[in-house]
Design a protein around this motif. Structure first.
Motif, PDB file in Angstrom:
ATOM      1  N   TRP A 395      44.211  28.598  20.153  1.00  0.00           N
ATOM      2  CA  TRP A 395      43.021  29.381  19.806  1.00  0.00           C
ATOM      3  C   TRP A 395      43.159  30.824  20.272  1.00  0.00           C
ATOM      4  O   TRP A 395      42.782  31.752  19.556  1.00  0.00           O
ATOM      5  CB  TRP A 395      41.785  28.728  20.413  1.00  0.00           C
ATOM      6  N   LYS A 396      43.734  31.011  21.447  1.00  0.00           N
ATOM      7  CA  LYS A 396      43.930  32.363  21.965  1.00  0.00           C
ATOM      8  C   LYS A 396      44.912  33.143  21.076  1.00  0.00           C
ATOM      9  O   LYS A 396      44.683  34.315  20.770  1.00  0.00           O
ATOM     10  CB  LYS A 396      44.449  32.315  23.397  1.00  0.00           C
ATOM     11  N   ILE A 397      45.988  32.482  20.672  1.00  0.00           N
ATOM     12  CA  ILE A 397      46.955  33.140  19.788  1.00  0.00           C
ATOM     13  C   ILE A 397      46.306  33.472  18.448  1.00  0.00           C
ATOM     14  O   ILE A 397      46.501  34.561  17.891  1.00  0.00           O
ATOM     15  CB  ILE A 397      48.195  32.235  19.577  1.00  0.00           C
ATOM     16  N   TYR A 398      45.509  32.556  17.942  1.00  0.00           N
ATOM     17  CA  TYR A 398      44.849  32.767  16.659  1.00  0.00           C
ATOM     18  C   TYR A 398      43.917  33.974  16.716  1.00  0.00           C
ATOM     19  O   TYR A 398      43.819  34.755  15.759  1.00  0.00           O
ATOM     20  CB  TYR A 398      44.072  31.509  16.273  1.00  0.00           C
ATOM     21  N   PHE A 404      49.814  34.321  13.703  1.00  0.00           N
ATOM     22  CA  PHE A 404      49.568  32.962  14.171  1.00  0.00           C
ATOM     23  C   PHE A 404      50.376  31.938  13.391  1.00  0.00           C
ATOM     24  O   PHE A 404      51.002  31.038  13.968  1.00  0.00           O
ATOM     25  CB  PHE A 404      48.079  32.632  14.072  1.00  0.00           C
ATOM     26  N   TRP A 405      50.408  32.050  12.080  1.00  0.00           N
ATOM     27  CA  TRP A 405      51.069  31.034  11.269  1.00  0.00           C
ATOM     28  C   TRP A 405      52.592  31.117  11.378  1.00  0.00           C
ATOM     29  O   TRP A 405      53.276  30.086  11.318  1.00  0.00           O
ATOM     30  CB  TRP A 405      50.622  31.126   9.818  1.00  0.00           C
ATOM     31  N   LEU A 439      55.366  34.144  23.235  1.00  0.00           N
ATOM     32  CA  LEU A 439      54.097  34.613  23.784  1.00  0.00           C
ATOM     33  C   LEU A 439      54.238  36.008  24.384  1.00  0.00           C
ATOM     34  O   LEU A 439      53.319  36.819  24.307  1.00  0.00           O
ATOM     35  CB  LEU A 439      53.585  33.637  24.835  1.00  0.00           C
ATOM     36  N   ALA A 440      55.381  36.301  24.985  1.00  0.00           N
ATOM     37  CA  ALA A 440      55.606  37.642  25.521  1.00  0.00           C
ATOM     38  C   ALA A 440      55.607  38.674  24.409  1.00  0.00           C
ATOM     39  O   ALA A 440      55.083  39.782  24.565  1.00  0.00           O
ATOM     40  CB  ALA A 440      56.929  37.684  26.281  1.00  0.00           C
ATOM     41  N   LEU A 445      49.240  42.443  22.535  1.00  0.00           N
ATOM     42  CA  LEU A 445      47.926  42.765  21.974  1.00  0.00           C
ATOM     43  C   LEU A 445      46.790  42.349  22.903  1.00  0.00           C
ATOM     44  O   LEU A 445      45.643  42.690  22.660  1.00  0.00           O
ATOM     45  CB  LEU A 445      47.753  42.034  20.625  1.00  0.00           C
ATOM     46  N   SER A 446      47.115  41.616  23.970  1.00  0.00           N
ATOM     47  CA  SER A 446      46.081  41.131  24.877  1.00  0.00           C
ATOM     48  C   SER A 446      45.840  42.128  25.986  1.00  0.00           C
ATOM     49  O   SER A 446      46.532  43.130  26.129  1.00  0.00           O
ATOM     50  CB  SER A 446      46.516  39.780  25.476  1.00  0.00           C
TER      51      SER A 446
END
Length: 452
Positions: A395-398, A404-405, A439-440, A445-446
């Protein structure tokens, strides 16, 4: 900092090819144990190094007081604590914590894998990482191809009477399929905004070639689903040509490559491996009985579970005698009317139709399904934590990434593979490394102060 990044990149081929060239015909001593201890040393060293870099002279107590962790990390820590408690409550706590001598995938190994993924969140030198991953995949594919043809370049150092080739430095053909499943769609994600250079093609073609040689149904299915997801994702953007070509080549390759390799081997007078028949239903029938046993066992201990790596000593205890005999028949490829006597995991069979009269033992260290394995090992509580971590991270990635896909296509093949297989020390750490790198690459973007 450059040295730290170099260590992260160079550890990938080291972990993939590291082995100790001695055993008494046991690949566990060659590849499983060495890679487990290598991973343990890496996590300890890099964790201390990372803390040293981040603390910048601040006392450790003060550093941990100001350290800010996300809810996902707290969920992971909760999962760690639970599987430790589950191991302590196990009827075989030593195996549950450290793993059996044959596999060594206990609770400690799982914790090490998660920490490895967290450490690779610091990986920022993408050029180094891409070349390291591409080189490692190409080298592994070359070894697999040589072994598939009939050469045994590593036989002097890695051998066992139970090895199924090609195996390379992974140990078994089926596990090698999982290794290539991890690598197959990774270049698609990492090159989403890059010019596709020679490293991309080396990475992609080598992984698909290796997958075709491994003939592992779950890995092949996982990569096929990932390719379709890539085709759907890029197709919406009008970039459907490349994924369509790759999917077509993949479809032809999984059937053509084993035949070409077999003919080549016969022409030069070598013995090719026995490639898996994708149409065989025996493995699926056996898996259904393993899942049934895991479910029955979990109902008996729903809270704590039985502990990691203890399934081998419970699997036949939670099946009816008829199901247990059928499991032996499926695993040993016996005729339906074969007579089977067993006690625990030890058996004696009389199969007049196939002229098989033998005794032996079968150890199923895991339930051959990541969901059922979590349920058996850590109970419904552990499974719930595991699923909440996956959902929260997805959900966080989305919410924070427009890719995401593509990320899903990259990480999905091995997840599908694990629906029919299990963690192994020669393969699984690489998946967590790849997940950390992905994830890195996305977490830029986070919020910079939050650790994902």
């Amino acid at each position: 900092m450059k040295a730290f990044q170099f260590l992260l990149a160079s550890f990938i081929p080291v972990l993939s090819f590291f082995f100790l060239p001695f055993s008494q015909g046991r690949i566990q001593n060659n590849v499983y144990s060495p890679k487990f201890y290598l991973l343990l040393g890496f996590v300890l060293l890099v964790s201390l190094w990372k803390i040293s870099l981040n603390s910048q002279g601040v006392p450790l107590v003060s550093y941990f007081k100001i350290l800010r962790l996300s809810r996902i990390v707290w969920l992971v820590i909760s999962y760690f604590l639970w599987i430790v408690v589950s191991s302590a409550q196990s009827f075989m706590p030593g195996y549950a914590w450290l793993g059996s001598n044959d596999l060594q995938v206990g609770s400690l190994f799982l914790i090490l894998c998660y920490i490895t993924a967290i450490l690779y969140l610091s990986a920022i030198e993408m050029n180094w990482l891409i070349r390291s991953l591409a080189f490692t995949t190409g080298a592994m594919a070359i070894i697999a191809l040589l072994e598939a043809i009939g050469f045994r370049p590593l036989w002097t150092w890695i051998h066992s009477d139970h090895m199924i080739f090609p195996a390379a430095t992974v140990g078994h053909r089926q596990h090698l399929g999982g290794w290539f499943a991890i690598m197959s769609l990774a270049p698609v994600y990492f090159y989403r905004n890059r010019v596709k250079d020679r490293w991309f093609w080396l990475w992609l073609t080598s992984s698909l070639l290796g997958l075709s040689l491994a003939t592992t149904s779950a890995a092949t299915l996982g990569v096929g689903v990932g390719l379709l997801l890539w085709l759907a994702t890029d197709g919406k953007r009008g970039r459907w040509q490349l994924p369509l070509i790759v999917f077509a080549a993949f479809t032809v390759g999984i059937f053509a490559v084993p035949r070409v390799v077999t003919l080549t081997s016969q022409m030069i007078g070598l013995t090719p491996p026995v490639f898996k028949d994708y149409g065989s239903a025996y493995t699926l029938k056996a898996r259904k009985l393993l899942w049934k046993s895991a479910w029955n066992a979990a109902l008996e201990r729903p809270f704590f579970g039985w502990g990691d790596e203890t399934f081998a000593y419970q699997v036949f205890e939670h099946l009816s005698p008829d199901d247990a005999r059928n499991l032996f028949r499926y695993e040993l490829n016996l005729s339906p009317d074969a007579q089977v006597s067993y006690g625990g995991f030890t058996y004696y069979v009389d199969d007049d139709e196939k002229n098989i009269h033998s005794t032996g033992s079968i150890l199923y260290h895991r339930a051959h399904n990541i969901i059922m394995d979590e349920l058996y090992s850590h109970g419904f509580t552990g499974l719930s934590l595991f699923l909440v971590i996956i959902f929260s991270l997805s959900w966080k990635i989305y919410r924070t990434s427009g890719d995401f896909w593509l990320i899903t296509a990259c990480l999905l093949p091995y997840a599908i593979y694990l629906l029919a297989w299990f963690y192994v020390p020669t393969v699984t750490p690489l998946y967590f490394i790849l997940a950390g790198i992905v994830l890195a690459n996305r977490t830029k973007l986070s919020r910079p102060k939050e650790v994902v």
